[in-house]
Design a protein around this motif. Structure first.
Motif, PDB file in Angstrom:
ATOM      1  N   ALA A 162      22.411   9.519 -22.650  1.00  0.00           N
ATOM      2  CA  ALA A 162      21.690  10.782 -22.761  1.00  0.00           C
ATOM      3  C   ALA A 162      20.412  10.660 -23.574  1.00  0.00           C
ATOM      4  CB  ALA A 162      22.598  11.854 -23.366  1.00  0.00           C
ATOM      5  N   SER A 163      20.457   9.951 -24.705  1.00  0.00           N
ATOM      6  CA  SER A 163      19.256   9.845 -25.533  1.00  0.00           C
ATOM      7  C   SER A 163      18.180   9.020 -24.843  1.00  0.00           C
ATOM      8  CB  SER A 163      19.599   9.254 -26.904  1.00  0.00           C
ATOM      9  OG  SER A 163      20.143   7.958 -26.770  1.00  0.00           O
ATOM     10  N   ALA A 164      18.578   7.945 -24.149  1.00  0.00           N
ATOM     11  CA  ALA A 164      17.601   7.141 -23.406  1.00  0.00           C
ATOM     12  C   ALA A 164      17.024   7.948 -22.242  1.00  0.00           C
ATOM     13  CB  ALA A 164      18.260   5.855 -22.900  1.00  0.00           C
ATOM     14  N   TYR A 165      17.863   8.727 -21.588  1.00  0.00           N
ATOM     15  CA  TYR A 165      17.411   9.590 -20.504  1.00  0.00           C
ATOM     16  C   TYR A 165      16.354  10.554 -21.020  1.00  0.00           C
ATOM     17  CZ  TYR A 165      17.993  12.451 -16.254  1.00  0.00           C
ATOM     18  OH  TYR A 165      17.788  13.139 -15.069  1.00  0.00           O
ATOM     19  N   THR A 206      18.847  16.786 -19.859  1.00  0.00           N
ATOM     20  CA  THR A 206      18.323  16.858 -21.224  1.00  0.00           C
ATOM     21  C   THR A 206      17.162  17.825 -21.365  1.00  0.00           C
ATOM     22  OG1 THR A 206      16.833  14.985 -20.862  1.00  0.00           O
ATOM     23  CG2 THR A 206      19.054  14.480 -21.671  1.00  0.00           C
ATOM     24  N   GLY A 207      16.836  18.558 -20.292  1.00  0.00           N
ATOM     25  CA  GLY A 207      15.807  19.586 -20.384  1.00  0.00           C
ATOM     26  C   GLY A 207      14.438  19.183 -19.916  1.00  0.00           C
ATOM     27  N   LYS A 208      14.332  18.104 -19.130  1.00  0.00           N
ATOM     28  CA  LYS A 208      13.019  17.674 -18.638  1.00  0.00           C
ATOM     29  C   LYS A 208      12.322  18.776 -17.843  1.00  0.00           C
ATOM     30  CE  LYS A 208      12.795  13.376 -20.085  1.00  0.00           C
ATOM     31  NZ  LYS A 208      11.689  12.861 -20.915  1.00  0.00           N
ATOM     32  N   LEU A 209      13.071  19.442 -16.969  1.00  0.00           N
ATOM     33  CA  LEU A 209      12.490  20.540 -16.191  1.00  0.00           C
ATOM     34  C   LEU A 209      12.501  21.836 -16.978  1.00  0.00           C
ATOM     35  CD1 LEU A 209      11.338  21.628 -13.538  1.00  0.00           C
ATOM     36  CD2 LEU A 209      13.688  21.803 -12.670  1.00  0.00           C
ATOM     37  N   THR A 210      13.547  22.058 -17.755  1.00  0.00           N
ATOM     38  CA  THR A 210      13.665  23.299 -18.536  1.00  0.00           C
ATOM     39  C   THR A 210      12.415  23.561 -19.351  1.00  0.00           C
ATOM     40  OG1 THR A 210      16.038  22.813 -18.750  1.00  0.00           O
ATOM     41  CG2 THR A 210      15.150  24.534 -20.160  1.00  0.00           C
ATOM     42  N   ALA A 211      11.868  22.513 -19.956  1.00  0.00           N
ATOM     43  CA  ALA A 211      10.708  22.658 -20.838  1.00  0.00           C
ATOM     44  C   ALA A 211       9.497  23.226 -20.118  1.00  0.00           C
ATOM     45  CB  ALA A 211      10.372  21.307 -21.460  1.00  0.00           C
ATOM     46  N   VAL A 226      13.863  31.128 -18.975  1.00  0.00           N
ATOM     47  CA  VAL A 226      14.759  30.147 -18.380  1.00  0.00           C
ATOM     48  C   VAL A 226      16.115  30.116 -19.081  1.00  0.00           C
ATOM     49  CG1 VAL A 226      13.927  28.229 -19.811  1.00  0.00           C
ATOM     50  CG2 VAL A 226      14.954  27.752 -17.590  1.00  0.00           C
ATOM     51  N   ILE A 227      17.168  29.923 -18.295  1.00  0.00           N
ATOM     52  CA  ILE A 227      18.512  29.623 -18.775  1.00  0.00           C
ATOM     53  C   ILE A 227      18.865  28.248 -18.240  1.00  0.00           C
ATOM     54  CG2 ILE A 227      20.948  30.287 -18.723  1.00  0.00           C
ATOM     55  CD1 ILE A 227      19.960  33.135 -18.007  1.00  0.00           C
ATOM     56  N   ALA A 228      19.412  27.385 -19.085  1.00  0.00           N
ATOM     57  CA  ALA A 228      19.787  26.036 -18.678  1.00  0.00           C
ATOM     58  C   ALA A 228      21.305  25.938 -18.583  1.00  0.00           C
ATOM     59  CB  ALA A 228      19.253  25.010 -19.673  1.00  0.00           C
ATOM     60  N   VAL A 229      21.796  25.328 -17.511  1.00  0.00           N
ATOM     61  CA  VAL A 229      23.234  25.076 -17.330  1.00  0.00           C
ATOM     62  C   VAL A 229      23.420  23.605 -17.003  1.00  0.00           C
ATOM     63  CG1 VAL A 229      25.230  25.510 -15.840  1.00  0.00           C
ATOM     64  CG2 VAL A 229      23.829  27.425 -16.637  1.00  0.00           C
ATOM     65  N   GLU A 230      24.321  22.952 -17.745  1.00  0.00           N
ATOM     66  CA  GLU A 230      24.536  21.508 -17.608  1.00  0.00           C
ATOM     67  C   GLU A 230      26.004  21.193 -17.864  1.00  0.00           C
ATOM     68  OE1 GLU A 230      24.752  17.500 -17.512  1.00  0.00           O
ATOM     69  OE2 GLU A 230      23.097  18.705 -16.705  1.00  0.00           O
ATOM     70  N   PRO A 231      26.646  20.368 -17.013  1.00  0.00           N
ATOM     71  CA  PRO A 231      28.071  20.078 -17.203  1.00  0.00           C
ATOM     72  C   PRO A 231      28.378  19.011 -18.247  1.00  0.00           C
ATOM     73  CG  PRO A 231      27.284  19.041 -15.191  1.00  0.00           C
ATOM     74  CD  PRO A 231      26.156  19.883 -15.714  1.00  0.00           C
ATOM     75  N   ASP A 232      27.449  18.076 -18.496  1.00  0.00           N
ATOM     76  CA  ASP A 232      27.758  16.957 -19.376  1.00  0.00           C
ATOM     77  C   ASP A 232      27.464  17.318 -20.831  1.00  0.00           C
ATOM     78  OD1 ASP A 232      26.943  14.384 -20.920  1.00  0.00           O
ATOM     79  OD2 ASP A 232      28.021  13.637 -19.167  1.00  0.00           O
ATOM     80  N   PRO A 233      28.443  17.238 -21.715  1.00  0.00           N
ATOM     81  CA  PRO A 233      28.221  17.680 -23.097  1.00  0.00           C
ATOM     82  C   PRO A 233      27.181  16.861 -23.842  1.00  0.00           C
ATOM     83  CG  PRO A 233      30.387  16.673 -22.864  1.00  0.00           C
ATOM     84  CD  PRO A 233      29.855  16.850 -21.481  1.00  0.00           C
ATOM     85  N   GLU A 293      21.565  16.942 -26.081  1.00  0.00           N
ATOM     86  CA  GLU A 293      20.157  16.528 -26.167  1.00  0.00           C
ATOM     87  C   GLU A 293      19.225  17.681 -25.821  1.00  0.00           C
ATOM     88  OE1 GLU A 293      18.545  13.770 -27.064  1.00  0.00           O
ATOM     89  OE2 GLU A 293      20.363  12.657 -27.602  1.00  0.00           O
ATOM     90  N   LEU A 294      19.585  18.470 -24.825  1.00  0.00           N
ATOM     91  CA  LEU A 294      18.760  19.616 -24.437  1.00  0.00           C
ATOM     92  C   LEU A 294      18.677  20.626 -25.588  1.00  0.00           C
ATOM     93  CD1 LEU A 294      18.889  21.467 -21.029  1.00  0.00           C
ATOM     94  CD2 LEU A 294      18.714  22.744 -23.151  1.00  0.00           C
ATOM     95  N   ARG A 295      19.822  20.938 -26.181  1.00  0.00           N
ATOM     96  CA  ARG A 295      19.826  21.915 -27.279  1.00  0.00           C
ATOM     97  C   ARG A 295      19.050  21.408 -28.478  1.00  0.00           C
ATOM     98  NH1 ARG A 295      26.225  23.458 -26.474  1.00  0.00           N
ATOM     99  NH2 ARG A 295      25.889  25.304 -25.138  1.00  0.00           N
ATOM    100  N   ARG A 296      19.097  20.109 -28.729  1.00  0.00           N
ATOM    101  CA  ARG A 296      18.338  19.543 -29.846  1.00  0.00           C
ATOM    102  C   ARG A 296      16.835  19.649 -29.580  1.00  0.00           C
ATOM    103  NH1 ARG A 296      15.574  15.329 -30.591  1.00  0.00           N
ATOM    104  NH2 ARG A 296      16.184  14.417 -28.591  1.00  0.00           N
ATOM    105  N   ALA A 297      16.424  19.331 -28.350  1.00  0.00           N
ATOM    106  CA  ALA A 297      14.992  19.331 -28.022  1.00  0.00           C
ATOM    107  C   ALA A 297      14.434  20.734 -27.835  1.00  0.00           C
ATOM    108  CB  ALA A 297      14.761  18.511 -26.751  1.00  0.00           C
ATOM    109  N   LEU A 298      15.271  21.661 -27.330  1.00  0.00           N
ATOM    110  CA  LEU A 298      14.810  23.011 -26.980  1.00  0.00           C
ATOM    111  C   LEU A 298      15.750  24.041 -27.605  1.00  0.00           C
ATOM    112  CD1 LEU A 298      14.159  22.267 -23.196  1.00  0.00           C
ATOM    113  CD2 LEU A 298      12.410  22.446 -24.983  1.00  0.00           C
TER     114      LEU A 298
END
Length: 249
Positions: free
Chosen positions: A12-15, A46-51, A57-64, A69-74
């Protein structure tokens, strides 16, 4: 979620660090037919498009791990755990559902009706994919050297067209109008090392046994060290952002 789809959490972090964003013109085109401003980024990673999607926007993701990573960045974005097959939102609550490099993982027999459920009347479903431009000679050779685990059949423009030919109709033929498709020039500034890191986050690479994965990455490094376009400094990886867009009936 398939084994391939679930492989991303371990990286996830590398992604988050190495995957490209999306061409701005592609995002605008995906949204310009939406009947309102409320947007769901489905399979948000990880929020590449969300940003790029703005305040509603609301983000939905299955992988914790990806969701973390998304919540940390955004931190200001509403981000929920869920999937395309079980979206944690009320009926008719969004005007557009966008998906960045994820719609091909959806079970559209289940996800199609579920996406239609959360869309408002006339709402838009759009998938965006970043692909490499194999019309450029050195990129075509990179694809050959890398192998399908790193640059697969869906990762070039012609392969993307073939792989998405039945989306989003598959499993839900009466819920969406015939899709439109468009392709937008894009690029990612890379060095040889960061391009290797990018390719190492592909699902196929993450699933390879370690000896095969290491050998593939070594081949890619050797190729990049030999090509004048990539042997030193930074360069732009030629890409396109390809978009499929369909309106809810």
């Amino acid at each position: 979620m398939t084994q391939a789809a679930s492989s991303f959490g371990a990286a996830a972090s590398a992604y988050a660090e190495h995957r490209p964003d999306y061409a701005e013109a592609a995002v605008r085109w995906a949204l310009d037919a939406a009947p309102g401003p409320r947007v769901l980024d489905l399979g948000a990673g990880t929020g590449k498009l969300t940003a790029a999607l703005g305040a509603d926007v609301i983000a939905v993701e299955p992988d914790p791990a990806m969701l973390g990573e998304l919540r940390r960045a955004l931190p200001d974005v509403r981000a929920e755990r869920g999937s395309a097959e079980a979206i944690p939102l009320p009926d008719g609550s969004v005007d557009a559902v966008l998906s960045g490099n994820a719609m091909h993982w959806f079970d559209m027999a289940v996800a199609g009706p579920e996406i239609a459920r959360v869309l408002s009347p006339g709402g838009i479903l759009a998938g965006l994919w970043n692909v490499v431009d194999d019309q450029v000679d050195w990129v075509a050779e990179l694809a050959r050297v890398s192998g399908s685990a790193a640059i697969g059949p869906r990762d070039t423009p012609s392969g993307w067209r073939a792989a998405t030919a039945r989306l989003p109709e598959a499993g839900s033929p009466t819920r969406f109008e015939s899709p439109e498709r468009a392709e937008f020039p894009h690029g990612q500034l890379r060095t040889a090392d960061t391009l290797v890191a990018t390719l190492s986050t592909r699902a196929g690479m993450l699933m390879l046994p370690e000896p095969e994965r290491s050998a593939a990455l070594d081949r890619i490094r050797a190729f990049l060290a030999e090509r004048p376009e990539t042997e030193s400094g930074t360069f732009t990886l030629p890409m396109s952002t390809c978009v499929l867009r369909a309106r809810r009936r």
